[in-house]
Design an enzyme around this catalytic site. Sequence first.
Site, PDB file in Angstrom:
ATOM      1  N   ASP A  13       1.086  -1.290  -0.164  1.00 27.28           N
ATOM      2  CA  ASP A  13      -0.060   0.340   0.413  1.00 27.28           C
ATOM      3  C   ASP A  13       0.888   1.215   0.085  1.00 27.28           C
ATOM      4  O   ASP A  13       0.231   2.326   0.578  1.00 27.28           O
ATOM      5  CB  ASP A  13      -1.234   0.262   1.165  1.00 27.28           C
ATOM      6  CG  ASP A  13      -1.304  -1.133   1.740  1.00 27.28           C
ATOM      7  OD1 ASP A  13      -2.103  -1.945   0.586  1.00 27.28           O
ATOM      8  OD2 ASP A  13      -1.654  -2.159   2.601  1.00 27.28           O
ATOM      9  N   LYS A  16       1.942   2.008  -4.830  1.00 31.27           N
ATOM     10  CA  LYS A  16       2.403   1.736  -6.703  1.00 31.27           C
ATOM     11  C   LYS A  16       1.497   1.558  -7.701  1.00 31.27           C
ATOM     12  O   LYS A  16       2.155   1.956  -8.772  1.00 31.27           O
ATOM     13  CB  LYS A  16       3.102   0.349  -6.292  1.00 31.27           C
ATOM     14  CG  LYS A  16       3.993  -0.273  -5.024  1.00 31.27           C
ATOM     15  CD  LYS A  16       3.849  -2.005  -5.442  1.00 31.27           C
ATOM     16  CE  LYS A  16       2.917  -3.134  -4.378  1.00 31.27           C
ATOM     17  NZ  LYS A  16       2.490  -1.930  -3.366  1.00 31.27           N
ATOM     18  N   HIS A  41      -4.952  -3.104  -6.513  1.00 29.45           N
ATOM     19  CA  HIS A  41      -4.136  -1.734  -7.238  1.00 29.45           C
ATOM     20  C   HIS A  41      -5.185  -0.644  -8.920  1.00 29.45           C
ATOM     21  O   HIS A  41      -5.719  -0.900  -8.989  1.00 29.45           O
ATOM     22  CB  HIS A  41      -3.145  -2.280  -8.812  1.00 29.45           C
ATOM     23  CG  HIS A  41      -2.460  -2.461  -7.637  1.00 29.45           C
ATOM     24  ND1 HIS A  41      -0.706  -3.947  -8.827  1.00 29.45           N
ATOM     25  CD2 HIS A  41      -1.663  -3.128  -6.728  1.00 29.45           C
ATOM     26  CE1 HIS A  41      -0.394  -4.381  -7.975  1.00 29.45           C
ATOM     27  NE2 HIS A  41       0.212  -3.817  -6.460  1.00 29.45           N
ATOM     28  N   GLN A 224       2.626  -6.278  -2.771  1.00 28.40           N
ATOM     29  CA  GLN A 224       2.121  -6.987  -1.507  1.00 28.40           C
ATOM     30  C   GLN A 224       4.042  -5.741  -1.405  1.00 28.40           C
ATOM     31  O   GLN A 224       3.960  -4.458  -1.800  1.00 28.40           O
ATOM     32  CB  GLN A 224       2.624  -7.821  -1.029  1.00 28.40           C
ATOM     33  CG  GLN A 224       1.261  -8.378  -0.966  1.00 28.40           C
ATOM     34  CD  GLN A 224       1.120  -9.049  -2.291  1.00 28.40           C
ATOM     35  OE1 GLN A 224       1.913  -9.771  -3.076  1.00 28.40           O
ATOM     36  NE2 GLN A 224      -0.307  -8.988  -3.155  1.00 28.40           N
TER      37      GLN A 224
HETATM   38  P1  IMP Z   1      -2.526 -13.722   2.359  1.00 21.46           P
HETATM   39  O1  IMP Z   1      -1.575 -12.187   1.488  1.00 21.46           O
HETATM   40  O2  IMP Z   1      -4.361 -12.826   2.269  1.00 21.46           O
HETATM   41  O3  IMP Z   1      -2.017 -14.110   2.863  1.00 21.46           O
HETATM   42  O4  IMP Z   1      -2.801 -11.873   3.757  1.00 21.46           O
HETATM   43  C1  IMP Z   1      -1.116 -12.213   4.219  1.00 21.46           C
HETATM   44  C2  IMP Z   1      -0.598 -10.777   4.751  1.00 21.46           C
HETATM   45  O5  IMP Z   1      -0.489  -9.754   3.840  1.00 21.46           O
HETATM   46  C3  IMP Z   1      -1.612 -10.183   5.671  1.00 21.46           C
HETATM   47  O6  IMP Z   1      -1.296  -9.233   6.521  1.00 21.46           O
HETATM   48  C4  IMP Z   1      -2.173  -8.951   4.597  1.00 21.46           C
HETATM   49  O7  IMP Z   1      -3.244  -8.092   5.136  1.00 21.46           O
HETATM   50  C5  IMP Z   1      -1.186  -8.629   4.062  1.00 21.46           C
HETATM   51  N1  IMP Z   1      -1.519  -7.840   2.035  1.00 21.46           N
HETATM   52  C6  IMP Z   1      -1.780  -8.891   1.525  1.00 21.46           C
HETATM   53  N2  IMP Z   1      -1.811  -8.398   0.714  1.00 21.46           N
HETATM   54  C7  IMP Z   1      -1.192  -7.275   0.924  1.00 21.46           C
HETATM   55  C8  IMP Z   1      -1.471  -5.860  -0.010  1.00 21.46           C
HETATM   56  O8  IMP Z   1      -1.939  -5.782  -0.965  1.00 21.46           O
HETATM   57  N3  IMP Z   1      -1.397  -4.581   0.523  1.00 21.46           N
HETATM   58  C9  IMP Z   1      -1.645  -5.243   1.906  1.00 21.46           C
HETATM   59  N4  IMP Z   1      -1.271  -6.095   2.896  1.00 21.46           N
HETATM   60  C10 IMP Z   1      -1.028  -7.175   2.108  1.00 21.46           C
END
Ligand code: IMP
Length: 430
Positions: A13, A16, A41, A224
Site C-alpha cells: 500500500d 504503487k 491496485h 504487496q
Molecule cells: P495473504 O497475502 O492474504 O496471505 O495475507 C498475508 C498478509 O499480507 C496479511 O497481513 C495481509 O494484510 C497482507 N497483504 C496481502 N496483500 C496485501 C497488499 O496488497 N497490501 C498490503 N497488505 C497485503
Amino acid sequence: MANVVVVGAQWGDEGKGKIVDWLSERADVIARFQGGHNAGHTLVIDGQVYKLNALPSGVVRGGKLSVIGNGVVLDPWHLIKEIASIREQGVDISPETLMIAENTPLIMPFHGELDRAREAQASVAKIGTTGRGIGPCYEDKVGRRVIRVADLADPATLELRVDRALVHHNALRLGLGLEPVDKVALLEKLNEIAPEILQYAAPVWKVLNEKRRAGKRILFEGAQGSLLDIDFGTYPFVTSSNVIAGQAATGVGLGPNAIDFVLGIVKAYTTRVGEGPFPSELHDENGERLGTRGREFGTVTGRKRRCGWFDAALVRQTCAISGINGIALTKLDVLDGFETIRICTGYELDGEVLDYLPTASDQQARCKPIYEEVEGWSQSTEGARSWNDLPGAAVKYVRRIEELIQCPVALLSTSPERDDTILVTDPFED
Ligand code: IMP
C-alpha cells in the site's frame, strides 16, 4: 534498453498504482511476477478509476502486452470477473494483450475456505490474511499438488491433478470440520472455465526472452511489500510469496541479468494491514491523523490500516535486500501541517541499539523505536511539480530520508494525479 522492477519497500500500500501506471505508459510489456488477487491496485486515468487485483496494470493502456507470470497464484473465477468488469469500462482485453504463463498455479475454492477456516481458529495467532486462498495455494505449489493453467487443457490430466490435491485437502478439511470437496462439481466448474483461461495461456518465459532480445522494455510489477516477503518479512505475519526484486526473474522465467533498475516504492510514513510487529506504530492522534489524511483503508478488505512514523531502519533493510537503485517517495503531502515529524532510525532491544530489525519474532515485537525529530512544515506540498515548489523543511525531510536509507529518491509523488510528480532519475533511461 532498461527493464525496470517495481517493488513495495514497506508493508504494501505504498502507492504503487500511480507509479506503475506512469512507467507502464513507456513500457512494452508489463508483467506480474508474484502474489495474486490479494493485491489491490487503483489506477486513475483521465478521471476514470480502474481497480485491479490480478490483472497487470498495463491492461488499461492500449498496445501493451500484459503478462501474468508463473510466480503468481491465479484464481481463474476471479480473473474472469475482473476481465468482464474492466471490459465494461471500455478496455480491450484479448490474447494479444494478455498472456498467462502455462505453469501458473491456480487458486481453487478450497484454498480460500482453508485460508478463512485457519484464520477463524481462536487457538492460533491470526495472520490477518486477505482470506483469498493465497497461502494455501502456494503451499500446494511447493507440495507438488497444485493444479496449473496447463492442466486445464486435458480433462484426464485435470482429474489426476484434482485427485492428488483432494487426498491432501479432504484429510485436512476433516480435521477442521469442513465438508469434503465435491470432486465432480469441482471438475465441472473447472472444465467450464478452461477454454476462457486457456486462450491466454502461453510459454511466457519464451515470449519474454524473445521480447527482451528484440529490445522491448519490460516493467515487472510487484505486489504487496518487501516486509511481507515470505523469507525477509516479519514472519509469520507475511504473505506467502517472495515479493522482493529477485523474484521478478524467477516469477516469469528470465535470468537475473534481465533486471536493469529496481525502483522501490516508499510512503513518507508507514502503514500496515493485518497482524504483526510494527515498531513505529502510533496509537495516538498523530496515527489517527495519518490514517484520515492518507485515506488509509485497505482496497481489498476495506480494513483500517495501522499507521506510524517513517521507519528508516526498515526501508534501509528492504533497499538492501531488493537491491533498490532509487525510490519513489509517495504521499509526502499527508505530512503537511505537522509541527514536528519523527523518523525511526533504529531500535533499542534489551539495552542494545540495533540498526536493523532482528529476525526472531519475539525480538521484533520487543524492539523499541529510536526516533530523531525533524521540523515539520505548514505549507501544502500537494501537487508540487518541482523542488522549488516544496517548503524547505519538506526538502530537508526528503534529503534526510535518502541519507538514512542510503538510497536516492528517483521520483517524488505529490498527489494521486500522474503529473504531480518530481522526476529526478528516469528508471528506464538510467
Ligand atoms: P495473504 O497475502 O492474504 O496471505 O495475507 C498475508 C498478509 O499480507 C496479511 O497481513 C495481509 O494484510 C497482507 N497483504 C496481502 N496483500 C496485501 C497488499 O496488497 N497490501 C498490503 N497488505 C497485503
